[in-house]
Scaffold this motif. Structure first.
Motif, PDB file in Angstrom:
ATOM      1  N   GLN A  16      -0.789  12.205  30.937  1.00 54.00           N
ATOM      2  CA  GLN A  16      -0.603  12.504  32.350  1.00 54.00           C
ATOM      3  C   GLN A  16      -1.893  13.016  33.002  1.00 54.00           C
ATOM      4  OE1 GLN A  16       2.777  13.300  34.532  1.00 54.00           O
ATOM      5  NE2 GLN A  16       2.628  11.216  33.766  1.00 54.00           N
ATOM      6  N   TYR A  20      -4.096  11.510  36.150  1.00 52.97           N
ATOM      7  CA  TYR A  20      -4.349  12.248  37.386  1.00 52.97           C
ATOM      8  C   TYR A  20      -5.832  12.528  37.604  1.00 52.97           C
ATOM      9  CZ  TYR A  20       0.524  12.948  38.625  1.00 52.97           C
ATOM     10  OH  TYR A  20       1.827  12.747  39.025  1.00 52.97           O
ATOM     11  N   GLN A 290       5.668  10.053  32.529  1.00 48.97           N
ATOM     12  CA  GLN A 290       6.394  10.901  33.478  1.00 48.97           C
ATOM     13  C   GLN A 290       7.794  11.230  32.958  1.00 48.97           C
ATOM     14  OE1 GLN A 290       6.075   8.554  37.176  1.00 48.97           O
ATOM     15  NE2 GLN A 290       5.406  10.446  38.145  1.00 48.97           N
ATOM     16  N   GLU A 345       9.056  13.745  43.192  1.00 40.95           N
ATOM     17  CA  GLU A 345       8.640  13.111  41.938  1.00 40.95           C
ATOM     18  C   GLU A 345       9.853  12.869  41.048  1.00 40.95           C
ATOM     19  OE1 GLU A 345       5.347  13.697  38.410  1.00 40.95           O
ATOM     20  OE2 GLU A 345       6.390  15.468  39.159  1.00 40.95           O
ATOM     21  N   ILE A 349      11.570   9.180  39.927  1.00 39.25           N
ATOM     22  CA  ILE A 349      11.754   8.791  38.529  1.00 39.25           C
ATOM     23  C   ILE A 349      13.169   8.266  38.308  1.00 39.25           C
ATOM     24  CG2 ILE A 349      11.947   9.673  36.169  1.00 39.25           C
ATOM     25  CD1 ILE A 349       9.583  11.515  36.807  1.00 39.25           C
TER      26      ILE A 349
END
Length: 368
Positions: A16, A20, A290, A345, A349
């Motif tokens: 992750q 990012y 995620q 977020e 998902i």
């Protein structure tokens, strides 16, 4: 077993953070973009099917663009409402409007790519700038801003197409955040030299790029993807760049019900199976990371295993992600979305999981 899960959780967080900071940070921390106006000839292409009310409002905004050499190619894709009649009025009103009338073809019934192909072939200018019939530019400098990024080598320009803000609507925040995050992804990968998609609401390329790959022929059987599948095929690190000045943005009205938006997303997601292998892998890996991130956080905290370390890692991940998303949203003038990141977020998902499962059992509805 919990020890293994803990180390797996750390690996997921590393993935992750790599996305990012290593990928999305390429756009989040990019410098403001300079505009060097050019006078290249441009055909603005708008394809419409049963968009009578939208074209009445938005085509005049295109005609009022402050640019020295452009035409507007209006494509009526066999509309059953008054879209064609409105287009004919514009053709009489504006000298730089070119009208393309598409009749239903048995081999390409209801295929937007067929209509766009006819419009592209009818266009007279060397560079093409696309937007949708329900979209409008944020300023009279839209054409100038988008075309300013063309160079001798950069012949494809990816722009940002946002959605209007609706106050006190969580769905609107989810839709707009998803749009922002999608833009952050394709902008960032383009900066890294791996362009993989664009949106037809705001997209430009030199006409020769269309003919170099024989247009939409390789994916003509796919009802969607006139924008992202074309870019996935034609774009590369040498010929593609991005436009992200506020003057280059377009906006459109978002869906007002979850069902409508869900169907829209189903169509978009269904095209990703035709992406290049690398693009499918990078998109899939991020989504999986995620999903596992939240599953493993819940599992480890439920068993109170290394919970202090888990909370520290959780805080680090959110600090990094929130910073990157915050800077990115600021560049796209979507500042109000920053504080909603943790909520939307999770909503996105679950929506993606729902879309994946639904698309397995039924096909989405396309342009008719």
């Amino acid at each position: 077993m919990l020890t293994f899960i803990f180390y797996f959780f750390i690996a997921i967080v590393v993935v992750q953070l790599s996305y990012y900071l290593g990928v999305f940070g390429k756009f989040a921390f990019i410098k403001p973009q300079n505009i060097t106006p050019k006078r290249i000839p441009v055909s603005v292409i708008v394809c419409a099917k049963n968009e009578e009310e939208n074209v009445k409002k938005y085509i005049p905004l295109l005609a009022e663009q402050n640019y020295p050499d452009f035409e507007i190619v209006l494509i009526d894709d066999a509309s059953s409402d008054e879209t064609l009649e409105v287009f004919e009025e514009f053709e009489q009103q504006y000298p730089n409007v070119r009208l393309v009338k598409v009749k239903n073809n048995e081999a390409f019934w209801g295929n937007k790519k067929y209509a766009l192909t006819l419009g592209i072939k009818a266009s007279k200018k060397e560079y093409l700038l696309f937007t949708d019939a329900n979209c409008y530019p944020t300023s009279k400098e839209w054409i100038t801003s988008m075309t300013s990024q063309f160079t001798m080598n950069k012949t494809i320009v990816l722009g940002y197409g946002g959605y209007e803000k609706i106050e006190r609507s969580l769905l609107n925040k989810i839709i707009r955040f998803e749009t922002v995050f999608t833009a952050v992804q394709y902008f960032s990968w383009t900066k890294l030299g791996f362009p993989y998609m664009g949106v037809g609401r705001n997209l430009a390329y030199k006409k020769e790029e269309f003919f170099n790959v024989n247009g939409f022929i390789e994916h003509i059987q796919v009802r969607s993807g006139d924008d992202d599948l074309f870019i996935n095929q034609a774009a590369n690190k040498n010929n593609t760049t991005i436009a992200y000045t506020p003057e280059s943005f377009t906006y459109s009205k978002p869906k007002e019900t979850y069902k409508e938006w869900f169907q829209q997303k189903r169509r978009r997601v269904s095209t990703t199976q035709y992406y290049k292998s690398f693009d499918k892998i990078q998109l899939g890996l991020f989504f999986i990371s995620q999903l596992f991130f939240f599953i493993l956080v819940i599992l480890l905290l439920a068993f109170q295993f290394q919970w202090i370390a888990v909370l520290a890692i959780l805080a680090t991940r959110y600090t990094v992600a929130w910073t990157v998303i915050g800077f990115s949203a600021g560049k796209l003038k979507e500042n109000d979305l920053k504080i909603w990141f943790p909520i939307v977020e999770i909503a996105l998902i679950f929506t993606q999981i729902n879309i994946f499962i639904t698309n397995i059992f039924s096909k989405p509805v396309y342009w008719k």
